[in-house]
Structures are given as structure tokens and as C-alpha cells.
Design a protein around this motif. Structure first.
Motif, PDB file in Angstrom:
ATOM      1  N   LEU A 368       0.827  -1.211   0.000  1.00  0.00           N
ATOM      2  CA  LEU A 368       0.000   0.000   0.000  1.00  0.00           C
ATOM      3  C   LEU A 368       0.861   1.260   0.000  1.00  0.00           C
ATOM      4  O   LEU A 368       0.503   2.260  -0.636  1.00  0.00           O
ATOM      5  CB  LEU A 368      -0.934  -0.006   1.212  1.00  0.00           C
ATOM      6  CG  LEU A 368      -2.098  -0.999   1.137  1.00  0.00           C
ATOM      7  CD1 LEU A 368      -2.843  -1.057   2.462  1.00  0.00           C
ATOM      8  CD2 LEU A 368      -3.066  -0.605   0.019  1.00  0.00           C
ATOM      9  N   ILE A 369       1.994   1.242   0.698  1.00  0.00           N
ATOM     10  CA  ILE A 369       2.885   2.409   0.699  1.00  0.00           C
ATOM     11  C   ILE A 369       3.456   2.635  -0.692  1.00  0.00           C
ATOM     12  O   ILE A 369       3.509   3.776  -1.183  1.00  0.00           O
ATOM     13  CB  ILE A 369       4.016   2.221   1.732  1.00  0.00           C
ATOM     14  CG1 ILE A 369       3.465   2.398   3.146  1.00  0.00           C
ATOM     15  CG2 ILE A 369       5.141   3.222   1.487  1.00  0.00           C
ATOM     16  CD1 ILE A 369       4.473   2.132   4.230  1.00  0.00           C
ATOM     17  N   LEU A 370       3.887   1.576  -1.349  1.00  0.00           N
ATOM     18  CA  LEU A 370       4.447   1.705  -2.699  1.00  0.00           C
ATOM     19  C   LEU A 370       3.421   2.273  -3.684  1.00  0.00           C
ATOM     20  O   LEU A 370       3.771   3.024  -4.598  1.00  0.00           O
ATOM     21  CB  LEU A 370       4.940   0.338  -3.188  1.00  0.00           C
ATOM     22  CG  LEU A 370       6.161  -0.237  -2.445  1.00  0.00           C
ATOM     23  CD1 LEU A 370       6.459  -1.644  -2.937  1.00  0.00           C
ATOM     24  CD2 LEU A 370       7.373   0.666  -2.618  1.00  0.00           C
ATOM     25  N   VAL A 371       2.155   1.919  -3.459  1.00  0.00           N
ATOM     26  CA  VAL A 371       1.089   2.418  -4.342  1.00  0.00           C
ATOM     27  C   VAL A 371       0.716   3.854  -4.012  1.00  0.00           C
ATOM     28  O   VAL A 371       0.511   4.683  -4.905  1.00  0.00           O
ATOM     29  CB  VAL A 371      -0.162   1.506  -4.237  1.00  0.00           C
ATOM     30  CG1 VAL A 371      -1.339   2.115  -4.999  1.00  0.00           C
ATOM     31  CG2 VAL A 371       0.151   0.118  -4.791  1.00  0.00           C
ATOM     32  N   SER A 372       0.651   4.183  -2.708  1.00  0.00           N
ATOM     33  CA  SER A 372       0.098   5.471  -2.292  1.00  0.00           C
ATOM     34  C   SER A 372       1.106   6.610  -2.215  1.00  0.00           C
ATOM     35  O   SER A 372       0.717   7.778  -2.231  1.00  0.00           O
ATOM     36  CB  SER A 372      -0.595   5.329  -0.925  1.00  0.00           C
ATOM     37  OG  SER A 372       0.328   4.908   0.066  1.00  0.00           O
ATOM     38  N   ILE A 373       2.413   6.306  -2.148  1.00  0.00           N
ATOM     39  CA  ILE A 373       3.395   7.378  -1.974  1.00  0.00           C
ATOM     40  C   ILE A 373       3.419   8.333  -3.151  1.00  0.00           C
ATOM     41  O   ILE A 373       3.748   9.511  -3.011  1.00  0.00           O
ATOM     42  CB  ILE A 373       4.804   6.797  -1.718  1.00  0.00           C
ATOM     43  CG1 ILE A 373       5.746   7.910  -1.252  1.00  0.00           C
ATOM     44  CG2 ILE A 373       5.342   6.097  -2.967  1.00  0.00           C
ATOM     45  CD1 ILE A 373       7.094   7.414  -0.790  1.00  0.00           C
ATOM     46  N   LYS A 374       3.041   7.853  -4.329  1.00  0.00           N
ATOM     47  CA  LYS A 374       3.029   8.726  -5.510  1.00  0.00           C
ATOM     48  C   LYS A 374       1.994   9.850  -5.378  1.00  0.00           C
ATOM     49  O   LYS A 374       2.042  10.831  -6.103  1.00  0.00           O
ATOM     50  CB  LYS A 374       2.744   7.910  -6.769  1.00  0.00           C
ATOM     51  CG  LYS A 374       1.370   7.273  -6.815  1.00  0.00           C
ATOM     52  CD  LYS A 374       1.147   6.467  -8.108  1.00  0.00           C
ATOM     53  CE  LYS A 374       2.016   5.233  -8.130  1.00  0.00           C
ATOM     54  NZ  LYS A 374       1.722   4.373  -9.313  1.00  0.00           N
ATOM     55  N   PHE A 375       1.070   9.717  -4.413  1.00  0.00           N
ATOM     56  CA  PHE A 375       0.038  10.731  -4.196  1.00  0.00           C
ATOM     57  C   PHE A 375       0.387  11.669  -3.042  1.00  0.00           C
ATOM     58  O   PHE A 375      -0.463  12.422  -2.567  1.00  0.00           O
ATOM     59  CB  PHE A 375      -1.315  10.059  -3.936  1.00  0.00           C
ATOM     60  CG  PHE A 375      -1.778   9.176  -5.055  1.00  0.00           C
ATOM     61  CD1 PHE A 375      -2.275   9.725  -6.235  1.00  0.00           C
ATOM     62  CD2 PHE A 375      -1.694   7.791  -4.957  1.00  0.00           C
ATOM     63  CE1 PHE A 375      -2.698   8.917  -7.278  1.00  0.00           C
ATOM     64  CE2 PHE A 375      -2.114   6.971  -5.994  1.00  0.00           C
ATOM     65  CZ  PHE A 375      -2.608   7.540  -7.162  1.00  0.00           C
ATOM     66  N   GLY A 376       1.639  11.616  -2.567  1.00  0.00           N
ATOM     67  CA  GLY A 376       2.085  12.523  -1.520  1.00  0.00           C
ATOM     68  C   GLY A 376       1.709  12.052  -0.124  1.00  0.00           C
ATOM     69  O   GLY A 376       1.299  10.908   0.087  1.00  0.00           O
ATOM     70  N   ILE A 377       1.855  12.961   0.848  1.00  0.00           N
ATOM     71  CA  ILE A 377       1.606  12.598   2.246  1.00  0.00           C
ATOM     72  C   ILE A 377       0.140  12.216   2.463  1.00  0.00           C
ATOM     73  O   ILE A 377      -0.157  11.231   3.156  1.00  0.00           O
ATOM     74  CB  ILE A 377       1.994  13.769   3.180  1.00  0.00           C
ATOM     75  CG1 ILE A 377       3.490  14.044   3.067  1.00  0.00           C
ATOM     76  CG2 ILE A 377       1.624  13.446   4.623  1.00  0.00           C
ATOM     77  CD1 ILE A 377       3.969  15.209   3.893  1.00  0.00           C
ATOM     78  N   LEU A 378      -0.792  12.960   1.877  1.00  0.00           N
ATOM     79  CA  LEU A 378      -2.205  12.614   2.046  1.00  0.00           C
ATOM     80  C   LEU A 378      -2.503  11.243   1.457  1.00  0.00           C
ATOM     81  O   LEU A 378      -3.310  10.484   2.006  1.00  0.00           O
ATOM     82  CB  LEU A 378      -3.083  13.685   1.399  1.00  0.00           C
ATOM     83  CG  LEU A 378      -3.192  15.017   2.151  1.00  0.00           C
ATOM     84  CD1 LEU A 378      -4.036  16.007   1.362  1.00  0.00           C
ATOM     85  CD2 LEU A 378      -3.795  14.805   3.533  1.00  0.00           C
ATOM     86  N   GLY A 379      -1.870  10.921   0.343  1.00  0.00           N
ATOM     87  CA  GLY A 379      -2.054   9.589  -0.233  1.00  0.00           C
ATOM     88  C   GLY A 379      -1.569   8.505   0.708  1.00  0.00           C
ATOM     89  O   GLY A 379      -2.215   7.458   0.864  1.00  0.00           O
ATOM     90  N   LEU A 380      -0.425   8.742   1.358  1.00  0.00           N
ATOM     91  CA  LEU A 380       0.099   7.783   2.334  1.00  0.00           C
ATOM     92  C   LEU A 380      -0.878   7.571   3.491  1.00  0.00           C
ATOM     93  O   LEU A 380      -1.090   6.445   3.942  1.00  0.00           O
ATOM     94  CB  LEU A 380       1.434   8.288   2.888  1.00  0.00           C
ATOM     95  CG  LEU A 380       2.674   8.132   1.997  1.00  0.00           C
ATOM     96  CD1 LEU A 380       3.845   8.895   2.596  1.00  0.00           C
ATOM     97  CD2 LEU A 380       3.032   6.664   1.829  1.00  0.00           C
ATOM     98  N   ILE A 381      -1.485   8.654   3.960  1.00  0.00           N
ATOM     99  CA  ILE A 381      -2.376   8.546   5.121  1.00  0.00           C
ATOM    100  C   ILE A 381      -3.688   7.860   4.746  1.00  0.00           C
ATOM    101  O   ILE A 381      -4.231   7.063   5.525  1.00  0.00           O
ATOM    102  CB  ILE A 381      -2.629   9.937   5.737  1.00  0.00           C
ATOM    103  CG1 ILE A 381      -1.286  10.557   6.163  1.00  0.00           C
ATOM    104  CG2 ILE A 381      -3.551   9.838   6.941  1.00  0.00           C
ATOM    105  CD1 ILE A 381      -1.397  11.972   6.665  1.00  0.00           C
ATOM    106  N   TRP A 382      -4.212   8.135   3.544  1.00  0.00           N
ATOM    107  CA  TRP A 382      -5.398   7.398   3.081  1.00  0.00           C
ATOM    108  C   TRP A 382      -5.076   5.913   2.943  1.00  0.00           C
ATOM    109  O   TRP A 382      -5.905   5.042   3.257  1.00  0.00           O
ATOM    110  CB  TRP A 382      -5.897   7.961   1.755  1.00  0.00           C
ATOM    111  CG  TRP A 382      -6.751   9.186   1.879  1.00  0.00           C
ATOM    112  CD1 TRP A 382      -6.459  10.446   1.452  1.00  0.00           C
ATOM    113  CD2 TRP A 382      -8.055   9.264   2.474  1.00  0.00           C
ATOM    114  NE1 TRP A 382      -7.479  11.309   1.752  1.00  0.00           N
ATOM    115  CE2 TRP A 382      -8.482  10.620   2.375  1.00  0.00           C
ATOM    116  CE3 TRP A 382      -8.893   8.342   3.088  1.00  0.00           C
ATOM    117  CZ2 TRP A 382      -9.716  11.045   2.859  1.00  0.00           C
ATOM    118  CZ3 TRP A 382     -10.133   8.767   3.574  1.00  0.00           C
ATOM    119  CH2 TRP A 382     -10.525  10.107   3.462  1.00  0.00           C
ATOM    120  N   GLY A 383      -3.873   5.597   2.488  1.00  0.00           N
ATOM    121  CA  GLY A 383      -3.453   4.203   2.411  1.00  0.00           C
ATOM    122  C   GLY A 383      -3.384   3.556   3.785  1.00  0.00           C
ATOM    123  O   GLY A 383      -3.695   2.375   3.952  1.00  0.00           O
TER     124      GLY A 383
END
Length: 476
Positions: A368-383
Motif C-alpha cells: 500500500l505504501i508503494l502504491v500510495s506514496i506517488k500521491f504525496g503525504i495525504l495519499g500515504l495517510i489514506w493508504g
């Protein structure tokens, strides 16, 4: 004393300890947040994973084995004490020599000395882990309360003083070290227990066989609990780590207060009835519903009122943390359920299954981190939120089989409570929207009072069982 009376007495004192220490710590953190800048909190956030790893290795899961063991004697306690102490010294020196590499990884030279001083807490805490374990096994939370609060006040006053004197991040470092020192000194003086010069290999093997799996599980959990600070610290500015750490710590305030307090009671309590599945299931269900009944509205109301909450407590310089905090509040609702489902595996002596589940969840988090990091910090937190939902189903797999109480049955029991909290949260949001031009404190009081009244009113209207249980405990 009956099981119910023991639980109620334990709940009173452990909640007193948890809420008392957290309330004092929260006041101290507010004062420090107003003096220090987000970057300085970010530096501590960057090394939190290493502090957590050291703490997990020092404990080694052997103290959990002591709690679970029916009748541990002086040899058991002394064996675990000396193993933990030796382990803490080794771990400290490993971190001492690797501190420069930590500084290079985060591109923050100051982290070398910060890590070396802060990690002294490993050795200091190892001197008192067994004393604390004995108090937990005896469910003597009253004494724990009277030790924890003076330690926190003393270290907090030191931290605030150093911050006012301009010591910056070092005020946080010395506050942490002094708290461990004050707590350890009191535990040695007030518990009356000291180790004997003995080390029983057979007893060590017995506790290690159970504890090492919990240690590995704890290591995985520590690394992945703090992995977001690592990722943010490596790829973003220290201030962003500070904002995330502040948002996460505020979210953890109600989560850790309630879940850790109940966990202190539930683990030794469940261990005492580990062979009675009917009572175990009943006790687990009641505790699960009670904690969700309290924690769901608190987190939802805090998320809705996040802007005035951060503005009032920490000043406008911390407002960038608001969106992080709102997502993390949703994540926190399920946090206690993770802990209680895994607790069932511990009391059943299945630390192997505990470790297996931790490995599966951590693989999921990495993906999930590998997928969501491309969307920035908010993407990481949604992940992180998505990972929490999936982890609930993973954690309930084996505990559901042991108790014949699977994930869907648990959801059925807690969903009405969460829905009521969301309905009350909508009213709070509507009210706060109309009050957005008013002072922050007025918005907080108005939203909190209205939300509480609506939530309790709905609970009474729909005859929520946990509401009745909660009233009984408060009255006692």
C-alpha cells in the motif's frame, strides 16, 4: 475478589493512570508546541522508530510471559530481569555506533547526538520492567498511578524549563530521559522487589519460547507503526514529519488512553479465564463494544472540529496538520479492535499465530505504501486507513475461530455504535459550519456539548447496551 469486582477496580485505577498521565502529558505537549517549532518535533519523530525497536528488543516479550505464567517465582522474575538488562546494554551500544548512519539517512546531522542520548532510556527502563510487570500481574494499578504521575510532572517541568531557556529539540530529549529515570527510581523504592543473583536456563527457555515470537511481532509492529515517519522524514521536510507526528499523537490521545487502559486489564483478566471460551467471548464482546461506544464519537467529533481544535491548542502554525489528523481519526476507530483480537491469541498461548498475522499485515502495508506514496503525504495517510480496515479482517481470522466470533459478527455488534457517532458528527459539522466566524474555544465547546447530547440521546433512544454498561461502571 470476584472477576467482575477485580475488573471494575482495575478499570478505575488504570483509567486513572492512563487519563491522569495523558492529561498532564497533553498539557505539557501544548506548552511545548507553543514554544518549539514543528521541525524540532519532527526530529524526534524521525528517531521514534529506533526508540520503539530498542524498547521491543529490551522487553523481548518475556514480561508478557511472566503475566501469563500461573505462578512465577523469584527465579522467574530475576532471570527475566537480568536478560532484559543485558539486552538493553547491547542494543544501546548498537544504536550508539549506528547513530551517524541514521543522521545520514535523514540528512539531519543533529540526529547523531540526539539518538545517542535519547536511547539511554533503554538501559534505564530495563532496570524497572520486571517491577512494572509484577504490578500489572497483581493488577495493582493504583501504585502504578502514583508512580507515573510524579515522573511525568517532574520530567515535564524540566522539558518546559529547557524549552523556555532556548534548548530547542534537546528539551524533548532530556524530558524523555528524565521521565524514565524518575519512574525507575520510584519503582525500585516503592515496589519492594529486587532481583536475586540467579539465572535459571530452564525458566529462561520457557519464557523465551513464548516471548520471542511476541518480540518479533512487536518489532514488525513498531517498524510499520513508525514507517510513515520514516518515509515522510526521508522524502519530505522535517516540518512535515512534525505535522504528521502532532496529528498522530493527538489522535492517539483518546485511542491510547482507552485501549491501553483496557488492555492492561483485559490481558491479565483474560489470561485468568483462558480455558473458558464462553466467558472469554462474553468478556471480549463487552469490552469491545464499550471501547467503541466511547472512542468512536470522541474521534469523529475531534475530526469534525479539527480546525478550531488545532488553532486553539497549538496556534495557527500547526494548522497544516489538520487534514492529516482528520484521516487518522477514522483510522483510530478500529485500533482497539486490532489489539483485543490479538490479545486472544496471546492468552491462548498462540504467539506463533500472532507473529504470522503480523508478517501478513506488514507485507500488505509495504504494498500500500508503494502504491500510495506517488500521491504525496495525504495519499500515504489514506493508504494507512485502507490498511487498518484490511488488518481488522486479518486479525479476526484466528481469534474468531477460537471464540466462534468472526469479523462479520463483530462488525454487526459495533456498527450501530459507529453509525450513531457519525450521525451525531453530522450535526456537529452543521453547527460548526454556522459558527466558523466565532472564536475557536466557543466552537469547540458548542460542538462538543451538542455532539455529546445528541449521541447520548440516540443511545438512550435505541437502547444501546453499552450505554447501560458504561453507566453502571461510572456509578460504581
Amino acid at each position: 475478589m470476584s472477576l467482575r469486582k477485580t475488573a471494575v477496580s482495575g478499570m478505575f485505577w488504570t483509567f486513572g493512570q492512563q487519563f491522569g498521565t495523558q492529561a498532564i502529558g497533553f498539557v505539557i505537549s501544548i506548552v511545548l508546541a507553543r514554544i518549539l517549532i514543528p521541525e524540532e518535533f519532527g526530529l524526534i519523530g524521525m528517531i521514534s522508530v529506533f526508540i520503539g525497536i530498542g524498547t521491543s528488543l529490551v522487553n523481548s516479550g518475556l514480561t508478557q510471559s511472566l503475566i501469563r505464567a500461573p505462578d512465577p517465582d523469584q527465579e522467574d522474575y530475576s532471570t527475566v530481569f537480568f536478560f532484559n538488562l543485558a539486552g538493553s546494554i547491547i542494543i544501546y551500544w548498537v544504536l550508539f555506533f549506528t547513530a551517524p548512519f541514521i543522521a545520514v539517512f535523514f540528512a539531519q546531522p543533529a540526529l547523531t547526538e540526539i539518538s545517542r542520548i535519547y536511547c539511554l532510556t533503554f538501559i534505564i527502563s530495563a532496570f524497572s520492567d520486571v517491577q512494572l510487570t509484577r504490578l500489572t500481574k497483581e493488577m495493582n494499578f493504583k501504585l502504578q498511578l502514583t508512580i507515573a504521575i510524579p515522573s511525568l510532572i517532574g520530567s515535564g517541568l524540566l522539558g518546559v524549563f529547557l524549552a523556555y531557556m532556548g534548548y530547542g529539540v534537546w528539551s524533548l530529549v532530556w524530558m524523555g530521559v528524565s521521565q524514565s529515570f524518575l519512574s525507575t527510581v520510584q519503582l525500585w523504592i516503592r515496589t519492594g522487589w529486587t532481583p536475586s543473583l540467579m539465572f535459571n536456563i530452564a525458566k529462561f527457555r520457557y519464557h523465551f519460547k513464548f516471548g520471542y515470537k511476541l518480540t518479533l511481532s512487536g518489532l514488525l509492529d513498531t517498524i510499520f507503526t513508525n514507517i510513515y515517519q520514516i518515509i515522510i522524514g526521508r522524502f519530505f521536510l522535517p516540518a512535515q514529519v512534525g505535522f504528521y507526528t502532532r496529528a498522530d499523537s493527538l489522535k492517539q490521545l483518546p485511542v491510547s488512553n482507552i485501549s491501553i487502559a483496557l488492555n492492561k486489564i483485559s490481558y491479565p483478566l483474560f489470561a485468568s479465564i483462558q480455558n473458558d471460551d464462553a466467558r472469554l467471548k462474553k468478556g471480549y464482546k463487552q469490552i469491545m463494544q464499550m471501547v467503541i461506544f466511547v472512542i468512536a464519537p470522541v474521534l469523529i467529533f475531534m475530526g469534525v472540529l479539527a480546525e478550531p481544535l488545532f488553532g486553539f491548542l497549538f496556534t495557527a502554525k500547526w494548522l497544516p496538520a489538520v487534514p492529516y489528523f482528520q484521516i487518522l481519526c477514522l483510522t483510530g476507530i478500529l485500533y482497539p479492535l486490532h489489539a483485543y483480537n490479538l490479545n486472544i491469541l496471546n492468552v491462548k498461548g498462540r504467539s506463533d499465530l500472532f507473529l504470522k498475522l503480523e508478517i501478513i499485515k506488514k507485507i500488505l502495508v509495504v504494498i500500500l505504501i508503494l502504491v500510495s506514496i506517488k500521491f504525496g503525504i495525504l495519499g500515504l495517510i489514506w493508504g494507512q486507513l485502507f490498511a487498518s480496515v484490511l488488518a481488522f479482517f486479518i486479525n479476526t481470522h484466528y481469534s474468531g475461530k477460537f471464540l466462534k466470533y468472526n469479523a462479520w459478527q463483530q462488525i454487526k455488534d459495533i456498527m450501530p455504535l459507529i453509525l450513531l457517532a457519525f450521525v451525531a458528527g453530522v450535526f456537529v459539522w452543521w453547527l460548526d459550519y454556522g459558527l466558523r466566524d466565532y472564536p475557536d474555544i466557543f466552537r469547540l465547546i458548542s460542538g462538543g456539548v451538542v455532539g455529546l447530547l445528541i449521541y447520548l440521546g440516540l443511545s438512550l433512544l435505541f437502547k444501546i447496551e453499552s450505554f447501560g454498561e458504561f453507566k453502571k461502571i461510572i456509578l460504581r
